[in-house]
Design a protein around this motif. Structure first.
Motif, mmCIF file in Angstrom:
data_model
loop_
_atom_site.group_PDB
_atom_site.id
_atom_site.type_symbol
_atom_site.label_atom_id
_atom_site.label_comp_id
_atom_site.label_asym_id
_atom_site.label_seq_id
_atom_site.Cartn_x
_atom_site.Cartn_y
_atom_site.Cartn_z
ATOM 1 N N THR A 83 0.836 -1.195 0.000
ATOM 2 C CA THR A 83 0.000 0.000 0.000
ATOM 3 C C THR A 83 0.872 1.248 0.000
ATOM 4 O OG1 THR A 83 -1.681 1.251 1.191
ATOM 5 C CG2 THR A 83 -0.228 -0.129 2.513
ATOM 6 N N CYS A 84 0.441 2.238 -0.732
ATOM 7 C CA CYS A 84 1.178 3.496 -0.810
ATOM 8 C C CYS A 84 0.725 4.494 0.242
ATOM 9 C CB CYS A 84 0.988 4.126 -2.190
ATOM 10 S SG CYS A 84 1.660 3.121 -3.526
ATOM 11 N N ALA A 85 -0.382 4.240 0.907
ATOM 12 C CA ALA A 85 -0.962 5.215 1.840
ATOM 13 C C ALA A 85 0.048 5.765 2.851
ATOM 14 C CB ALA A 85 -2.186 4.635 2.540
ATOM 15 N N PRO A 86 0.847 4.913 3.533
ATOM 16 C CA PRO A 86 1.776 5.492 4.509
ATOM 17 C C PRO A 86 2.819 6.407 3.863
ATOM 18 C CG PRO A 86 1.892 3.069 4.550
ATOM 19 C CD PRO A 86 0.906 3.471 3.499
ATOM 20 N N LEU A 87 3.173 6.128 2.635
ATOM 21 C CA LEU A 87 4.158 6.955 1.931
ATOM 22 C C LEU A 87 3.570 8.317 1.573
ATOM 23 C CD1 LEU A 87 5.496 4.143 -0.391
ATOM 24 C CD2 LEU A 87 6.567 5.009 1.697
ATOM 25 N N VAL A 88 2.314 8.319 1.167
ATOM 26 C CA VAL A 88 1.637 9.569 0.826
ATOM 27 C C VAL A 88 1.425 10.403 2.090
ATOM 28 C CG1 VAL A 88 -0.491 10.578 -0.100
ATOM 29 C CG2 VAL A 88 0.552 8.609 -1.229
ATOM 30 N N TYR A 89 0.929 9.778 3.153
ATOM 31 C CA TYR A 89 0.718 10.510 4.407
ATOM 32 C C TYR A 89 2.032 11.080 4.922
ATOM 33 C CZ TYR A 89 -3.929 8.376 4.550
ATOM 34 O OH TYR A 89 -5.207 7.977 4.260
ATOM 35 N N GLY A 90 3.085 10.305 4.845
ATOM 36 C CA GLY A 90 4.398 10.777 5.286
ATOM 37 C C GLY A 90 4.881 11.951 4.460
ATOM 38 N N ALA A 91 4.645 11.911 3.162
ATOM 39 C CA ALA A 91 5.045 13.013 2.286
ATOM 40 C C ALA A 91 4.297 14.290 2.657
ATOM 41 C CB ALA A 91 4.805 12.650 0.826
ATOM 42 N N VAL A 92 3.009 14.158 2.958
ATOM 43 C CA VAL A 92 2.217 15.330 3.358
ATOM 44 C C VAL A 92 2.750 15.906 4.665
ATOM 45 C CG1 VAL A 92 -0.070 16.116 4.096
ATOM 46 C CG2 VAL A 92 0.152 14.650 2.090
ATOM 47 N N GLU A 93 3.066 15.047 5.621
ATOM 48 C CA GLU A 93 3.620 15.512 6.898
ATOM 49 C C GLU A 93 4.914 16.306 6.683
ATOM 50 O OE1 GLU A 93 2.062 11.931 9.843
ATOM 51 O OE2 GLU A 93 4.162 12.001 9.245
ATOM 52 N N LEU A 94 5.792 15.758 5.865
ATOM 53 C CA LEU A 94 7.055 16.441 5.584
ATOM 54 C C LEU A 94 6.828 17.758 4.845
ATOM 55 C CD1 LEU A 94 9.276 13.396 4.586
ATOM 56 C CD2 LEU A 94 9.370 14.707 6.716
ATOM 57 N N LEU A 95 5.882 17.766 3.925
ATOM 58 C CA LEU A 95 5.561 19.002 3.203
ATOM 59 C C LEU A 95 5.101 20.089 4.162
ATOM 60 C CD1 LEU A 95 3.552 18.148 -0.029
ATOM 61 C CD2 LEU A 95 5.671 19.443 0.140
ATOM 62 N N GLU A 96 4.207 19.720 5.069
ATOM 63 C CA GLU A 96 3.671 20.710 6.005
ATOM 64 C C GLU A 96 4.779 21.329 6.855
ATOM 65 O OE1 GLU A 96 0.917 22.152 5.899
ATOM 66 O OE2 GLU A 96 -0.443 20.793 4.896
ATOM 67 N N GLU A 97 5.836 20.578 7.114
ATOM 68 C CA GLU A 97 6.968 21.117 7.869
ATOM 69 C C GLU A 97 7.776 22.127 7.046
ATOM 70 O OE1 GLU A 97 9.352 17.782 9.103
ATOM 71 O OE2 GLU A 97 7.693 16.870 10.204
ATOM 72 N N LEU A 98 7.780 21.958 5.729
ATOM 73 C CA LEU A 98 8.623 22.783 4.860
ATOM 74 C C LEU A 98 7.897 23.940 4.187
ATOM 75 C CD1 LEU A 98 10.621 19.900 3.171
ATOM 76 C CD2 LEU A 98 11.510 21.559 4.811
ATOM 77 N N LEU A 99 6.596 23.832 4.036
ATOM 78 C CA LEU A 99 5.846 24.871 3.334
ATOM 79 C C LEU A 99 5.760 26.141 4.173
ATOM 80 C CD1 LEU A 99 2.922 22.751 1.875
ATOM 81 C CD2 LEU A 99 4.751 23.862 0.582
#
Length: 108
Positions: A83-99
């Protein structure tokens, strides 16, 4: 990956959907993860530069151990189910830290 950020950065969802169509599955060939490609698109939409992109890539790789779809799916497969779900959720978390912080919309 990109659609939840469209309104925030003034991009219409249909254009974003079309643009990202072939990035899933590691650009359809097991290459760079679609969540990673999408996150880089979001950083671009936000006007972020190379420093933020490099930070995202470094943090994502540190968290998951890879950037390519093929390698990531081997790592996150659970009991034969991938499943890709944990990878997508993790990417969103990291994005929110950088945006950049989101400014509240002004009310008329």
């Amino acid at each position: 990956m990109v659609l939840p950020f469209c309104e925030r950065y003034g991009v219409d969802k249909e254009s974003a959907r079309k643009l990202g169509t072939h990035f899933g599955g590691g650009m359809r060939c097991g290459g760079v993860c679609g969540a990673v490609s999408g996150a880089l698109m979001v950083l671009g939409m936000a006007g972020c530069g190379e420093a933020e992109a490099d930070q995202f890539l470094e943090r994502y790789q540190a968290r998951y151990g890879a950037l390519t779809c093929a390698e990531l799916l081997q790592r996150v497969g659970q009991g034969g189910k991938v499943t890709c779900a944990p990878l997508v959720y993790g990417a969103v978390e990291l994005l929110e830290e950088l945006l950049p912080p989101q400014t509240p919309k002004e009310t008329p």
